[in-house]
Design a protein around this motif. Structure first.
Motif, PDB file in Angstrom:
ATOM      1  N   GLY A 174       0.824  -1.205   0.000  1.00 17.57           N
ATOM      2  CA  GLY A 174       0.000   0.000   0.000  1.00 17.57           C
ATOM      3  C   GLY A 174       0.854   1.250   0.000  1.00 17.57           C
ATOM      4  N   ILE A 175       0.287   2.337  -0.483  1.00 17.54           N
ATOM      5  CA  ILE A 175       1.023   3.581  -0.606  1.00 17.54           C
ATOM      6  C   ILE A 175       1.363   4.153   0.766  1.00 17.54           C
ATOM      7  CG2 ILE A 175      -1.101   4.925  -0.773  1.00 17.54           C
ATOM      8  CD1 ILE A 175       2.309   5.608  -2.487  1.00 17.54           C
ATOM      9  N   GLY A 176       0.503   3.934   1.766  1.00 22.02           N
ATOM     10  CA  GLY A 176       0.801   4.438   3.108  1.00 22.02           C
ATOM     11  C   GLY A 176       2.047   3.802   3.689  1.00 22.02           C
ATOM     12  N   THR A 177       2.202   2.491   3.506  1.00 25.14           N
ATOM     13  CA  THR A 177       3.397   1.802   3.998  1.00 25.14           C
ATOM     14  C   THR A 177       4.642   2.287   3.277  1.00 25.14           C
ATOM     15  OG1 THR A 177       2.096  -0.163   4.540  1.00 25.14           O
ATOM     16  CG2 THR A 177       4.469  -0.455   4.321  1.00 25.14           C
TER      17      THR A 177
ATOM     18  N   SER B 230       1.319  13.049  10.889  1.00 26.34           N
ATOM     19  CA  SER B 230       1.736  12.008   9.946  1.00 26.34           C
ATOM     20  C   SER B 230       3.076  11.418  10.345  1.00 26.34           C
ATOM     21  CB  SER B 230       1.814  12.592   8.532  1.00 26.34           C
ATOM     22  OG  SER B 230       0.547  13.028   8.075  1.00 26.34           O
ATOM     23  N   GLN B 231       3.974  12.243  10.864  1.00 22.22           N
ATOM     24  CA  GLN B 231       5.264  11.737  11.328  1.00 22.22           C
ATOM     25  C   GLN B 231       5.070  10.716  12.452  1.00 22.22           C
ATOM     26  OE1 GLN B 231       7.800  15.084  12.342  1.00 22.22           O
ATOM     27  NE2 GLN B 231       7.055  16.259  10.583  1.00 22.22           N
ATOM     28  N   ARG B 232       4.256  11.052  13.400  1.00 21.17           N
ATOM     29  CA  ARG B 232       4.023  10.139  14.527  1.00 21.17           C
ATOM     30  C   ARG B 232       3.347   8.849  14.044  1.00 21.17           C
ATOM     31  NH1 ARG B 232       2.412  15.235  16.671  1.00 21.17           N
ATOM     32  NH2 ARG B 232       3.901  16.018  18.259  1.00 21.17           N
ATOM     33  N   GLN B 233       2.434   8.975  13.093  1.00 20.26           N
ATOM     34  CA  GLN B 233       1.755   7.797  12.568  1.00 20.26           C
ATOM     35  C   GLN B 233       2.743   6.853  11.890  1.00 20.26           C
ATOM     36  OE1 GLN B 233      -1.351   8.716   9.765  1.00 20.26           O
ATOM     37  NE2 GLN B 233      -1.628   6.583   9.139  1.00 20.26           N
ATOM     38  N   TYR B 234       3.645   7.391  11.081  1.00 17.54           N
ATOM     39  CA  TYR B 234       4.621   6.545  10.398  1.00 17.54           C
ATOM     40  C   TYR B 234       5.624   5.942  11.374  1.00 17.54           C
ATOM     41  CZ  TYR B 234       2.824   8.558   6.058  1.00 17.54           C
ATOM     42  OH  TYR B 234       2.025   8.947   5.014  1.00 17.54           O
ATOM     43  N   GLU B 235       5.991   6.689  12.419  1.00 16.51           N
ATOM     44  CA  GLU B 235       6.911   6.163  13.426  1.00 16.51           C
ATOM     45  C   GLU B 235       6.293   4.985  14.167  1.00 16.51           C
ATOM     46  OE1 GLU B 235       8.584  10.689  14.059  1.00 16.51           O
ATOM     47  OE2 GLU B 235       7.521   9.666  15.699  1.00 16.51           O
TER      48      GLU B 235
END
Length: 397
Positions: free
Chosen positions: A216-219, A252-257
């Motif tokens: 997926g693009i989010g990953t 978004s930074q925290r979500q990806y971390e």
């Protein structure tokens, strides 16, 4: 002119010759055993073996030409030149891409940051996958077969549906590839980097699993963000600075971390000893981030001493393994040539943004070297204090 009858002396000599040949075990031919006349001589010459009889090449050659002019010489076989020898073209070897769960691709962190900042993550994701599907490195892929690999429901490298496939092709035209009705030509890393306005790749290249492209693009965007931290030393950096570099909001930074289980560490700066005057000055510089800190165990000086301290930005540890810089150095040399030739591109503001970031170095000696050369604050830390997240401003040295 009629036939000539051989003399008695010639007949006697011939008879003695035959007798000598029989004594030596040489079997005479039919023509040699017959009376030696002109007709018999011609018959004998024509019946000679290919290897020149009587052990006399000159005599046999002369007799063949004189008595048997109708016998054509044996043609000499010649081998045609190698350039004229017909040969079938050798097809190039077919190399099968490595299975998705075992394959990786190399990403330069500066390139990943540019994909995020310029919102090119979706097309870049397809570009990386197509490069993996071209293990020979030819840069040319058949459009129809590649479409089946990327959009087929049962294909191991399925990335999207046919409609999204067409959207991605349009989005990446002239940046990541060129195409016609039959083929798609992938652009090199150097040309993609130059088109994005990056004059030099920085940071350590890291390995990204191919499965990150297929989840997926989010990953994939999370891996682009995490690669920035994996390719640099774990030095403090503010959320606002990360947003300016990547275009990602703090949420978004925290979500990806959290998605990639990244380690986030809090850092504290230890300033001068506490006094009322120093506290007023520090509160004016640092605002509400400043507080008093008592060193009960004597890690930073005399036990029980109170210092002024303030919170620094967090530091981050990415999940990716570093790779060799050899390929990056080669790309940077090619980028320098392209820049000198005036290749157009979107000039990035990352260089000026980096110049305004605080500098964090490993010891006080390096901090002293940078003093006066950098626009913002300089912090240093001893190795044992770095693990605990304690930093010292240069002014407190």
């Amino acid at each position: 002119m009629g036939a000539t009858t051989p003399s008695s002396a010639l007949l006697a000599a011939n008879k003695r010759l035959l007798a000598l040949r029989q004594q030596q075990g040489i079997t005479p031919s039919i023509a040699q055993s017959a009376p030696l006349g002109v007709d018999a001589t011609a018959t004998a010459v024509t019946s000679l073996p290919p290897h020149l009889g009587w052990h006399s090449p000159a005599v046999t050659s002369t007799l063949r030409q004189k008595e048997s002019p109708s016998v054509a010489p044996t043609p000499k076989l010649t081998q045609p030149p190698l350039s004229q020898t017909p040969s079938k073209p050798i097809p190039p070897p077919i190399i099968t891409p490595i299975a998705p769960d075992q394959a990786f691709f190399t990403l330069d962190p500066a390139l990943g940051v540019a994909f995020l900042r310029y919102e090119q993550s979706a097309a870049a994701r397809l570009w990386f996958l197509l490069r993996h599907l071209d293990p020979q490195g030819s840069g040319r892929l058949p459009l129809k077969a590649t479409k089946q690999q990327v959009t087929g429901k049962n294909e191991p490298y399925r990335l999207c549906g046919q409609r999204q496939w067409r959207n991605l092709l349009r989005a990446g035209d002239h940046l990541f590839w060129e195409r016609d009705e039959q083929f798609i030509w992938l652009r090199s890393t150097v040309k993609v980097t130059a088109h994005l306005g990056i004059e030099k790749l920085t940071g350590t290249p890291v390995a990204i699993p191919i499965t990150a492209l297929l989840q997926g693009i989010g990953t994939f965007r999370a891996h682009l963000y995490a690669a920035f931290h994996s390719g640099r030393a774990p030095r403090p950096i503010a959320r606002a600075s990360l947003q300016a570099l990547t275009g990602l909001s703090p949420n978004s930074q925290r979500q990806y971390e959290a998605q990639l289980n990244m380690t986030v560490k809090t850092n504290i700066a230890i300033g001068e000893a506490y006094t009322a005057e120093a506290a007023e000055e520090r509160h004016w510089q640092q605002g509400t981030a400043c507080f008093s800190f008592t060193d009960h165990h004597g890690h930073h000086g005399q036990a029980g001493q109170t210092y002024l301290a303030w919170q620094l930005p967090n530091s981050y540890h990415g999940p990716h393994q570093p790779q060799s810089r050899g390929r990056q150095k080669q790309i940077n040399r090619q980028l320098q040539d392209l820049v000198m030739q005036g290749i157009p591109g979107n000039r990035t503001t990352a260089t000026s943004a980096w110049a305004q970031l605080p500098r964090y170095v490993a010891n006080g000696r390096l901090a002293t070297r940078l003093y006066g050369r950098h626009e913002s604050a300089i912090y240093w830390a001893e190795p044992k204090q770095l693990k605990q997240g304690y930093w010292y401003p240069l002014t407190s040295c």
